[in-house]
Design a protein around this motif. Structure first.
Motif: not given
Lengths: 562, 343
Positions: A452-468
């Motif tokens: 994992r990287t901070g960058e990748g995790l941030e991207s995942a956070r945004r994607t999950i928020a969008e999916l929610k």
């Protein structure tokens, strides 16, 4: 209209896998009126999938201390040592009990229990029934369930935890899948044994039912989740469909090779080689793949040197899987494998009696985090956890139930849920749950995977928020009430999205590498700052993170070598 | 690859009777029928109901009929069952009530499992540690413990198709597992119960359960073993075991089957025989009752085989009518009309 009496029990166990059934049996032995509820029939539970065996220090020369130490080391020192001591101390009695219940464990020449070696262990302490240990134990536990005459609510899907005016958990609202009717169940204590959340990832070795429902319900109801970033990737899942190839392959001596035919494990685990702990092996594989030494996104699992005889006798299922899905005969060819999501070490925070941070709610099994696996679980410790802590949670819940009065919960809980479900049916045609789940799963695998990287995790956070957000527009295409699996899948997706959010937030929070959580931007284990559990709490504004000390009794953290 | 699934649909809320619906989907070459059904449910028609979970033939959820044959959808490759036009027919399990589409009512199935008291009943309290048991015994039991209670054998059972009172292959294989387990001490009680109506003697050895079982449990073999054990335990006062013995006696006496004699000897006595008179008369009218029975040429050799067998297992001429001995014969304990090989 005939009004049936409101179902009420002293203890209501949700989830009927090994942990749930063991909890229910123990609660009944303690004198409680118990019922067991599950979204599937008990024998369909995912405990079935455990192949290799169940650990206990039963043989001569072995000791519970050795088992505990292996587990602590395997956990990368994140496991609570008081809990691990209980796990290892109670293991022998737990295995003997299972044998006495009727499990046809493998025997030695004297008719006593015979064991095999497993990864990360110093002794041969894994007891087994062929290569279907979990299924054999699950079905015997089901037999005991029938013997005890326990009430079961089969194919009921829990949609909500219910609390009394003081905030104590006093029941659930559940959907009877056969009729589509919602019902309020009152209970003095609720035990969650709802299993893992593998379907948050795509692919995963987990069954389709592993959607983390209990974790999500408890989380939304205010229970703390622990160490959610600790997601285990199994080193040998098949290229293509991601089917699990058991650790037994490497236990029997299989090699892992890169494209140059090199046994690359010698670089990271010169002693244990392919039988290092799972986090270590999965990472080594991913490094080979990332650095261009893989084969089409995979590494090779090579069993040719084991010979046809051994393969046909001891690894027939692995051969069948590789043949069936890839047309590869492992007798003559190496089979491409890669790390695949397999297990959630984290879960609902529970103490050694199964008590969660919510009054009246207990948890055991994969949905709970006691924590005995810490940053990485050893093979054959998961079946063990279900029976040891299932029993303890059942006993504690029954005793707790004796100390509280009749559950008093408002009918409003039921009416609110009915309104909520009706609102789902009323949504205009929109997105499909399956499409969102796939996007979530692929995002998690890409950005919250082995590395994992901070960058990748941030991207995942945004994607999950969008999916929610998009979940609010997911429609239920099936308008019927009877066995509406479409409705259930929409509710499961909601649960999984909440958990995905918790996993991502916890992974962003822990700025070190430990166990299964490997951050390229924080590559070192940091005991000075991070020898602590990640605590994740649900708030209206999103996950709220904090830490909690790890319990250390006798094994000070050391650097891990395999 | 493309496949057309021809799926049995029934929604109790809107349909008066079942209907067929066809779905064309694209799946991977190695896809199973379950993969194809999931593709339908996720991308084409969300209303399709089915049970499924593990995708690796261990949970037993997705038993159904594929091209009329009972089995697990997750263990059946599309490319192996699709016909020349790429069509696969999918139906719910037989012998069970349909709840919706491919989902059937499993309550009667589990009731039958419950009926055989499917839990270890040892003598006395458990030992300090594990029971001492031989590797061979445990391996033997393991074969039946591999059963995942999927229901495929019950769906394929030709007796259950016409007689709902039959315990059926799943429950009987489960019962065998305890009778065969050296740790279980309730053999006599179990075998007595299993020798009653709806029990081991109602199987017609059609082999369907053996053929469809996805886990190699071979329920029929276990039912035949239960019969052998029941007779050895002296549980012979029933039509099933009388039939078996009469069969053996007939062969050893004359070298082949004397159907009339076997039928008569299978009953408990004249009173019961009288009750069978209508069947006898109908059979007679249709020329199914041979009036004279001849010894086969070479019957002496058959007799010699039996004598030798008797010497081998030390039980004299009345050997062990176990597996196979009663095969392919109508058992009078069955209700008229469901005789095993009468069709």
């Amino acid at each position: 209209m005939i009004l049936s009496p409101m179902p009420e029990h002293d203890v209501l166990v949700v989830g009927a896998g090994l942990a749930g059934m063991r909890a229910a049996i123990e609660a009944q032995r303690e004198g409680a009126d118990v019922a067991l509820m599950s979204k599937v029939y008990p024998v369909r539970s995912h405990s079935n999938a455990a192949q290799g065996g169940i650990n206990a220090a039963l043989s001569e020369g072995d000791s519970w201390e050795s088992h505990a130490y292996d587990t602590v080391k395997g956990s990368d020192y994140l496991g609570d040592q008081d809990a691990i001591e209980i796990l290892a101390r109670e293991a022998p009695a737990a295995i003997v009990e299972l044998e006495n219940f009727g499990v046809a464990f493998n025997r030695d020449e004297h008719g006593r229990l015979g064991s095999r070696f497993f990864g990360g262990a110093e002794h041969a302490r894994t007891y087994f029934v062929g290569d279907f240990t979990g299924q054999a134990i699950l079905h015997v536990m089901f037999e005991q369930l029938l013997k005890h005459g326990l009430t079961t609510y089969d194919e009921w899907f829990v949609t909500q935890l219910v609390k009394d005016d003081q905030g104590a958990v006093r029941g659930v609202v559940a959907l009877d899948m056969k009729s589509g009717r919602l019902e309020l169940f009152r209970a003095k204590a609720v035990v969650f044994a709802t299993g893992g959340m593998g379907r948050v990832y795509e692919p995963s070795t987990n069954a389709l039912i592993c959607t983390g429902d209990g974790m999500a319900l408890a989380y939304r109801a205010g229970a703390n989740l622990l160490d959610m970033e600790m997601v285990q990737f199994h080193p040998t899942t098949l290229k293509g469909n991601g089917a699990l190839l058991s650790e037994a392959a490497r236990g029997e001596g299989a090699y892992l090779l890169n494209k140059d035919g090199e046994r690359f494990m010698k670089k990271t685990a010169p002693n244990k080689m392919e039988l290092a702990s799972r986090d270590v092996v999965s990472r080594a594989e991913q490094v080979e793949i990332n650095e261009g030494r893989g084969v089409d996104g995979c590494v090779l699992l090579d069993m040719r040197h084991l010979g046809a005889e051994l393969i046909l006798e001891r690894l027939p299922q692995i051969r069948e899987l590789a043949l069936e899905f890839l047309g590869v005969d492992i007798i003559h060819e190496p089979v491409p494998v890669r790390p695949g999501m397999h297990y959630q070490m984290g879960g609902i925070k529970a103490d050694v009696e199964g008590r969660t941070t919510l009054d009246g709610l207990f948890a055991a099994g994969e949905c709970a985090c006691v924590s005995v696996h810490g940053g990485n679980r050893l093979g054959a410790n998961s079946l063990l956890e279900t029976v040891v802590f299932g029993r303890r949670a059942g006993r504690a819940a029954a005793q707790y139930a004796k100390s509280v009065g009749a559950p008093r919960v408002s009918e409003a809980w039921l009416r609110d849920e009915e309104r909520f479900i009706a609102s789902l049916f009323d949504r205009p045609p929109g997105e499909r749950a399956a499409a969102l789940r796939l996007e979530m799963g692929q995002t998690m695998t890409r950005d919250v995977g082995v590395f994992r990287t901070g960058e990748g995790l941030e991207s995942a956070r945004r994607t999950i928020a969008e999916l929610k957000e998009r979940w609010e527009r997911v429609s239920v295409g099936d308008k019927g009430r009877v066995f509406n699996t479409n409705l259930v899948s929409v509710l499961e997706l909601r649960n999984m999205l909440d958990l995905a959010e918790a996993v991502v937030a916890s992974a962003i929070f822990r700025t070190e590498s430990r166990g299964a959580h490997a951050r390229l931007d924080y590559p070192k284990r940091d005991d000075a700052n991070w020898l602590v559990h990640t605590v994740c709490r649900h708030t209206a504004a999103g996950p709220e993170l904090s830490t909690m000390p790890v319990v250390i009794t006798r094994w000070e953290p050391e650097e891990r070598h395999y | 690859m493309e496949v057309t699934l021809r799926v049995f649909r029934f929604n109790p809320e809107t349909d008066e009777r079942p209907r067929w619906q066809e779905y064309r989907v694209t799946v991977e070459d190695y896809a199973t029928v379950l993969d194809a059904l999931i593709e339908v449910r996720e991308s084409v028609d969300e209303t399709l109901a089915l049970r499924c979970s593990c995708r690796s033939h261990i949970c037993g959820s997705c038993a159904m009929r594929i091209n009329r044959r009972s089995g697990l959808a997750c263990k059946t490759k599309v490319r192996e069952v699709a016909d020349a036009d790429g069509v696969v027919t999918v139906e719910p399990m037989a012998t069970m009530r349909v709840i919706k589409d491919l989902v059937v009512d499993l309550e009667p199935f589990f009731d039958k499992v419950r009926a055989v008291e499917p839990y270890l009943q040892p003598a006395g309290p458990p030992p300090e540690r594990e029971y001492i048991a031989s590797h061979e015994d445990m391996e033997n039991v393991k074969g039946a413990q591999a059963c995942i209670l999927c229901g495929a054998c019950v769906s394929a059972c030709t007796v259950m198709e016409v007689d709902g009172s039959f315990l059926g292959p799943t429950a009987l294989a489960k019962a065998w597992r305890f009778v065969a387990d050296p740790r279980d001490a309730a053999d006599e009680k179990r075998l007595t119960a299993l020798s009653g109506p709806g029990g081991i003697w109602d199987c017609t050895h059609c082999f369907m359960c053996v053929e469809v079982c996805p886990k190699g449990v071979a329920p029929m073999e276990r039912i035949l073993d239960l019969r052998r054990r029941a007779m050895e335990a002296g549980l012979t006062d029933n039509n099933g075991s009388r039939h078996s013995q009469a069969f053996v006696d007939s062969i050893s006496e004359s070298g082949w089957l004397d159907e009339t004699k076997v039928a008569i000897r299978s009953t408990s006595g004249p009173l019961e025989l009288l009750g069978w008179a209508p069947v006898g008369i109908r059979s007679f009218v249709r020329g199914k009752v041979p009036l004279r029975h001849y010894k086969r040429p070479g019957a002496e050799h058959v007799k010699r085989i039996f004598r030798r067998l008797g010497e081998l297992d030390g039980k004299g001429r009345r050997g062990r009518p176990g597996a196979g001995a009663g095969a392919r014969a109508a058992t009078p304990s069955n209700a008229p009309g469901k005789a095993g090989d009468a069709q």
